[in-house]
Design a protein around this motif. Structure first.
Motif, PDB file in Angstrom:
ATOM      1  N   ASP A   1     -34.122  15.275 -55.139  1.00  0.00           N
ATOM      2  CA  ASP A   1     -33.478  14.126 -55.610  1.00  0.00           C
ATOM      3  C   ASP A   1     -33.978  12.836 -55.043  1.00  0.00           C
ATOM      4  OD1 ASP A   1     -32.189  15.595 -57.636  1.00  0.00           O
ATOM      5  OD2 ASP A   1     -30.222  15.941 -56.175  1.00  0.00           O
ATOM      6  N   ARG A   2     -34.056  12.974 -53.694  1.00  0.00           N
ATOM      7  CA  ARG A   2     -34.178  11.743 -53.061  1.00  0.00           C
ATOM      8  C   ARG A   2     -35.599  11.249 -53.164  1.00  0.00           C
ATOM      9  NH1 ARG A   2     -30.255  14.085 -49.991  1.00  0.00           N
ATOM     10  NH2 ARG A   2     -28.573  12.877 -49.816  1.00  0.00           N
ATOM     11  N   ARG A   3     -36.490  12.123 -53.356  1.00  0.00           N
ATOM     12  CA  ARG A   3     -37.798  11.659 -53.535  1.00  0.00           C
ATOM     13  C   ARG A   3     -38.095  10.988 -54.848  1.00  0.00           C
ATOM     14  NH1 ARG A   3     -42.297  14.959 -56.051  1.00  0.00           N
ATOM     15  NH2 ARG A   3     -40.504  16.635 -55.940  1.00  0.00           N
ATOM     16  N   PHE A   4     -37.287  11.581 -55.863  1.00  0.00           N
ATOM     17  CA  PHE A   4     -37.325  10.812 -57.283  1.00  0.00           C
ATOM     18  C   PHE A   4     -36.508   9.570 -57.368  1.00  0.00           C
ATOM     19  CE2 PHE A   4     -38.861  15.201 -58.491  1.00  0.00           C
ATOM     20  CZ  PHE A   4     -40.198  14.810 -59.014  1.00  0.00           C
ATOM     21  N   LEU A   5     -35.480   9.555 -56.497  1.00  0.00           N
ATOM     22  CA  LEU A   5     -34.788   8.215 -56.310  1.00  0.00           C
ATOM     23  C   LEU A   5     -35.624   7.223 -55.681  1.00  0.00           C
ATOM     24  CD1 LEU A   5     -31.180   9.574 -55.686  1.00  0.00           C
ATOM     25  CD2 LEU A   5     -32.043   8.461 -57.834  1.00  0.00           C
ATOM     26  N   ARG A   6     -36.325   7.662 -54.875  1.00  0.00           N
ATOM     27  CA  ARG A   6     -37.226   6.637 -54.122  1.00  0.00           C
ATOM     28  C   ARG A   6     -38.418   5.980 -55.062  1.00  0.00           C
ATOM     29  NH1 ARG A   6     -37.064   3.525 -50.662  1.00  0.00           N
ATOM     30  NH2 ARG A   6     -38.101   2.296 -52.223  1.00  0.00           N
ATOM     31  N   ARG A   7     -38.705   6.825 -56.190  1.00  0.00           N
ATOM     32  CA  ARG A   7     -39.743   6.389 -57.213  1.00  0.00           C
ATOM     33  C   ARG A   7     -38.937   5.405 -58.151  1.00  0.00           C
ATOM     34  NH1 ARG A   7     -43.953   5.167 -60.069  1.00  0.00           N
ATOM     35  NH2 ARG A   7     -44.767   6.621 -61.541  1.00  0.00           N
ATOM     36  N   SER A   8     -37.711   5.843 -58.292  1.00  0.00           N
ATOM     37  CA  SER A   8     -36.945   4.831 -59.285  1.00  0.00           C
ATOM     38  C   SER A   8     -36.763   3.645 -58.679  1.00  0.00           C
ATOM     39  CB  SER A   8     -35.627   5.350 -59.900  1.00  0.00           C
ATOM     40  OG  SER A   8     -34.932   5.620 -58.677  1.00  0.00           O
ATOM     41  N   VAL A   9     -36.596   3.605 -57.320  1.00  0.00           N
ATOM     42  CA  VAL A   9     -36.155   2.359 -56.646  1.00  0.00           C
ATOM     43  C   VAL A   9     -37.663   1.490 -56.440  1.00  0.00           C
ATOM     44  CG1 VAL A   9     -35.557   1.226 -54.467  1.00  0.00           C
ATOM     45  CG2 VAL A   9     -34.129   3.141 -55.605  1.00  0.00           C
ATOM     46  N   ASP A  10     -38.859   2.303 -56.232  1.00  0.00           N
ATOM     47  CA  ASP A  10     -39.958   1.657 -56.367  1.00  0.00           C
ATOM     48  C   ASP A  10     -40.375   0.943 -57.685  1.00  0.00           C
ATOM     49  OD1 ASP A  10     -40.552   2.476 -53.801  1.00  0.00           O
ATOM     50  OD2 ASP A  10     -41.771   4.001 -54.432  1.00  0.00           O
ATOM     51  N   LEU A  11     -39.995   1.450 -58.959  1.00  0.00           N
ATOM     52  CA  LEU A  11     -39.997   0.747 -60.171  1.00  0.00           C
ATOM     53  C   LEU A  11     -39.094  -0.196 -60.313  1.00  0.00           C
ATOM     54  CD1 LEU A  11     -40.317   4.404 -62.242  1.00  0.00           C
ATOM     55  CD2 LEU A  11     -41.961   2.555 -62.206  1.00  0.00           C
ATOM     56  N   ALA A  12     -37.904  -0.293 -59.649  1.00  0.00           N
ATOM     57  CA  ALA A  12     -37.083  -1.521 -59.704  1.00  0.00           C
ATOM     58  C   ALA A  12     -37.791  -2.672 -58.769  1.00  0.00           C
ATOM     59  CB  ALA A  12     -35.711  -1.103 -58.906  1.00  0.00           C
ATOM     60  N   HIS A  13     -38.400  -2.359 -57.843  1.00  0.00           N
ATOM     61  CA  HIS A  13     -39.075  -3.389 -57.103  1.00  0.00           C
ATOM     62  C   HIS A  13     -40.320  -3.940 -58.001  1.00  0.00           C
ATOM     63  CE1 HIS A  13     -38.185  -3.216 -52.738  1.00  0.00           C
ATOM     64  NE2 HIS A  13     -37.773  -2.050 -52.977  1.00  0.00           N
ATOM     65  N   GLU A  14     -40.958  -3.304 -58.953  1.00  0.00           N
ATOM     66  CA  GLU A  14     -41.900  -3.479 -59.664  1.00  0.00           C
ATOM     67  C   GLU A  14     -41.439  -4.519 -60.850  1.00  0.00           C
ATOM     68  OE1 GLU A  14     -44.487  -1.286 -63.491  1.00  0.00           O
ATOM     69  OE2 GLU A  14     -44.491  -0.287 -61.311  1.00  0.00           O
ATOM     70  N   ALA A  15     -40.248  -4.186 -61.243  1.00  0.00           N
ATOM     71  CA  ALA A  15     -39.533  -4.742 -62.406  1.00  0.00           C
ATOM     72  C   ALA A  15     -39.309  -6.220 -61.859  1.00  0.00           C
ATOM     73  CB  ALA A  15     -38.342  -4.094 -62.689  1.00  0.00           C
TER      74      ALA A  15
END
Length: 165
Positions: free
Chosen positions: A11-25
């Motif tokens: 979960d934390r690995r994929f949450l990290r990915r989602s936060v990276d996408l938030a940075h991109e946004a």
């Protein structure tokens, strides 16, 4: 109300990915939200970030995931997939996920946290009540927030609003 499960390392690995996408946004001039749809085998199926800067405030990544999943996955596949997102779903996205049968959502930061941050900074919370996922869709299994990632999400929202922490 659905069981609030604990977050695990996957979960934390994929949450990290989602936060990276938030940075991109945020770097693209949008609000900092990102989401990832993952199948039962741990494979990313669909990723997106917020795209509301153009004026269409329904262009949330969670809503895009629900529409993509409805078009590309069977009901059985949707039922065993997980949505990972930087911020807990708004009511629109929670309802969309319930309607298409996505049955697990993990988030880095909660709606309650975001509302608290905005209130602390003297900012409005938006035109829709910031209801928790299970207040809108009680059958969805939810996990979150993540203490470390939610602090990072807080910093992203502060940057969006020009707040110095």
């Amino acid at each position: 109300m659905a069981h609030r499960s604990d977050l695990n390392d996957d979960d934390r690995r994929f949450l990290r990915r989602s936060v990276d996408l938030a940075h991109e946004a945020l770097e693209s001039g949008d609000e900092p939200f990102g989401s990832v749809l993952v199948d039962s085998q741990g494979q990313e199926l669909f990723v997106d970030r917020n795209r509301v800067a153009g004026g269409d405030h329904t262009r949330h990544p969670e809503f895009a995931i629900a529409r993509w999943a409805a078009a590309h996955l069977s009901r059985e596949q949707r039922a065993v997939s997980t949505v990972y997102t930087s911020g807990e779903h708004c009511p629109m996205c929670s309802a969309a996920h319930a309607w298409v049968g996505l049955e697990r959502i993990a988030y880095a930061s909660s709606s309650e946290q975001l509302t608290g941050w905005l209130n602390e900074w003297g900012l409005p919370t938006g035109p829709v009540l910031p209801l928790p996922i299970n207040d809108v869709a009680p059958g969805i299994d939810v996990a979150g927030p993540d203490p470390e990632l939610s602090d990072e999400v807080r910093r992203l929202h502060a940057r969006l609003h020009g707040i110095t922490l």
